[in-house]
Scaffold this active site. Structure first.
Site, PDB file in Angstrom:
ATOM      1  N   LYS A 115       0.857  -1.188   0.000  1.00 11.98           N
ATOM      2  CA  LYS A 115       0.000   0.000   0.000  1.00 11.98           C
ATOM      3  C   LYS A 115       0.894   1.239   0.000  1.00 11.98           C
ATOM      4  O   LYS A 115       1.887   1.290   0.751  1.00 11.98           O
ATOM      5  CB  LYS A 115      -0.895  -0.033   1.244  1.00 11.98           C
ATOM      6  CG  LYS A 115      -1.955   1.056   1.303  1.00 11.98           C
ATOM      7  CD  LYS A 115      -2.840   0.847   2.529  1.00 11.98           C
ATOM      8  CE  LYS A 115      -3.964   1.855   2.648  1.00 11.98           C
ATOM      9  NZ  LYS A 115      -4.822   1.615   3.818  1.00 11.98           N
ATOM     10  N   SER A 163      -9.774   1.403   2.764  1.00 13.58           N
ATOM     11  CA  SER A 163      -8.934   2.201   1.904  1.00 13.58           C
ATOM     12  C   SER A 163      -7.842   1.411   1.176  1.00 13.58           C
ATOM     13  O   SER A 163      -7.260   1.925   0.222  1.00 13.58           O
ATOM     14  CB  SER A 163      -8.253   3.308   2.724  1.00 13.58           C
ATOM     15  OG  SER A 163      -7.414   2.746   3.711  1.00 13.58           O
ATOM     16  N   SER A 172      -9.795  -1.030   6.961  1.00 12.35           N
ATOM     17  CA  SER A 172      -9.234  -0.909   5.612  1.00 12.35           C
ATOM     18  C   SER A 172      -8.457  -2.095   5.081  1.00 12.35           C
ATOM     19  O   SER A 172      -8.091  -2.098   3.905  1.00 12.35           O
ATOM     20  CB  SER A 172      -8.349   0.329   5.534  1.00 12.35           C
ATOM     21  OG  SER A 172      -9.152   1.455   5.422  1.00 12.35           O
TER      22      SER A 172
END
Ligand code: GLN
Length: 490
Positions: free
Chosen positions: A78, A153, A177
């Site tokens: 990420k 997310s 997330s």
């Protein structure tokens, strides 16, 4: 089997036997990304040359018998984890040219185990969101149906795994997330106990809630990645000095095909939660049956303060965010608006052009809630609620080892469906926020499909530092339900 179908576990075995090379494996993923990435949008940055160089090194190490746990395994990270020499944007304009001088601890640990880093995945700006529509760069599409969001997310990390752009990935979870996008993309995601994984070099959103963790194709892979990234780190004062077990042992514990002796609670407040989609309810009901058949004793429990979790989280997280994001002022690093000579003007324009609308909203909410005269009424009160929520969980864990719930009240929604309605978006976090508020671990495992064919996961939570129980039950569940490693054709 084609290269891109290999799990971390499979790839490790085949690399160790020298049946395949890391360069072949890495090239196969890079080619696949090249072919399909445009329709998915999982990556912000792809490091083709760096990945191939790491793969070559991995092959040399394997040939010389110097391999470590993940030598030669291609992963994606990420884009909120600092990577030395590789742009790290947090999905924000304000960091569009930020190239960290150092690796975050999660990254250095993975590299230390020999992993190959393919690139950095898309996310909601500063991890604020539940759909990956809040990135300044692109939206990510759900590989199961490109009209739908992948969740967020960590939507880029989850989509990259479901699209088989990598063997596995790392996401971060402040309020769901990792678990929610894993559920929406039909993959496995673990949010570890707060403190299990170092936050050094994980760019802060809400520091008391943030935690990095694995997103993988199956539970075994989640255990393998968790082994690599866990552990105390003197660079993060909130990382815990607790022993790290070999998490793959949880899988052997399942060995005899039974979960007898495990007790799981289902919170009655969750069953009657507003906005629960009947299709999710159906999948959840079936999942419960599967666990019961495996010998899990299921009982009803109560989390009396559950109804306040969304309200409390959406005060605490923005408060911490407003403080953490104050550093992006256009002076020290990151984007600066140069259209004015006036310092105050520069601050204002930098922040209003550098941050997207959701981030600005949260900075304003947080700043307001922390200001003199309001602190006690908002932040102080939300902190008390947080303590009550944590207390509910401690009490529940006196009589059960696991808590079961859906991950999200509905399957993935359509792109654009909730962008104008932040409150509705916030409400979809209802089942995942508590684990962060209480600091406990949670796993999301694929459990079924909606009538439109979109994946739906179930969530299990456990006591602090008892990821072993999550992995054991998760593995048992996965074996029984038989949905592991089922992915859409692209
Ligand atoms: N959806 C939640 C939020 O928007 C959680 C995000 C996260 O876990 N990073 O804050």
């Amino acid at each position: 089997m084609e290269y891109h179908e290999l799990t971390i576990g499979n790839a490790m075995e085949r690399l160790a036997r020298r049946e395949i090379s890391s360069v072949e494996l890495t090239s196969a993923f890079l080619d696949r990304i090249e072919t399909y990435e445009e329709g998915i949008g999982a990556f912000i940055t792809l490091d083709r040359d760096g990945a191939l160089a790491q793969a070559e090194q991995a092959d040399q190490d394997l040939a010389a018998g110097r391999g470590s746990a993940l030598t030669g395994i291609p992963l994606a990270l990420k884009d909120i984890l600092c990577t030395q020499g590789i742009k790290t944007t947090c999905g924000s304009r304000i960091l569009e040219n930020f190239v960290p001088q150092y690796d975050g601890t999660v990254v250095s640990k993975l590299k230390g185990e020999g992993a190959v880093i393919l690139g950095k995945t898309n996310l909601d700006e500063f991890a604020m969101g539940s759909s990956t529509e809040n990135s300044a760069y692109k939206i990510t599409r759900n590989p199961w149906d490109r009209e739908y969001v992948p969740g967020g997310s960590s939507g880029g990390s989850a989509a990259a795994v479901a699209a088989r752009f990598c063997c596995g990935s790392i996401g971060t979870d402040t309020g769901g997330s990792i678990r929610q996008p894993a559920s929406h993309c039909g993959v496995v995601g673990i949010k570890p106990t707060y403190g299990r994984v170092s936050r050094f070099g994980l760019i802060s959103y809400a520091s008391s809630l943030d935690q990095a963790g694995p997103i993988t194709r199956d539970v075994r892979d989640a255990a393998l990645l968790l082994n690599a990234i866990s552990g105390h780190d003197k660079l993060d004062s909130t990382s815990a000095k607790v022993p790290v077990p070999d998490f793959t042992q949880a899988l052997d514990q399942f060995g005899k095909g039974s979960l007898k002796g495990m007790r799981a609670g289902i919170p009655k407040e969750y069953v009657s939660a507003e906005g629960m989609d009947p299709e999710v309810e159906k999948v959840f009901h079936h999942a419960k049956q599967v666990l019961e058949d495996l010998g899990v004793e299921i009982r009803e429990i109560s989390l009396p303060h559950a109804e306040y979790v969304v309200a409390a989280y959406y005060i605490i997280a923005p408060c911490e965010a407003s403080s953490n994001l104050a550093r992006y002022d256009g002076v020290k690093y990151g984007f600066r608006d140069r259209s004015s000579d006036d310092l105050m003007d520069m601050y204002k324009k930098t922040k209003s052009r550098g941050f997207g609308i959701e981030v600005q909203r949260r900075i304003i909410i947080g700043t307001y809630a922390l200001s003199a005269g309001y602190y006690d009424a908002y932040y102080g009160r939300a902190s008390k609620v947080r303590t009550l929520i944590a207390g509910d969980f401690s009490k529940a864990f006196e009589t059960c080892d696991l808590i079961l719930s859906p991950v999200a009240p509905a399957p993935a929604f359509k792109i654009g469906e909730k962008t104008d309605d932040p409150l509705t978006m916030y409400l979809t976090d209802i089942f995942t926020l508590s684990a962060n508020m209480a600091g406990i671990p949670g796993i999301s495992v694929p459990a079924g499909y909606s009538s439109k064919g979109l994946p739906v996961g179930i969530q299990m939570m456990a006591r602090k530092f008892d990821e072993m129980s999550l992995l054991r039950a998760g593995y048992g569940f996965e074996q029984s339900i038989g949905l592991a490693r089922k992915f859409p054709d692209l």
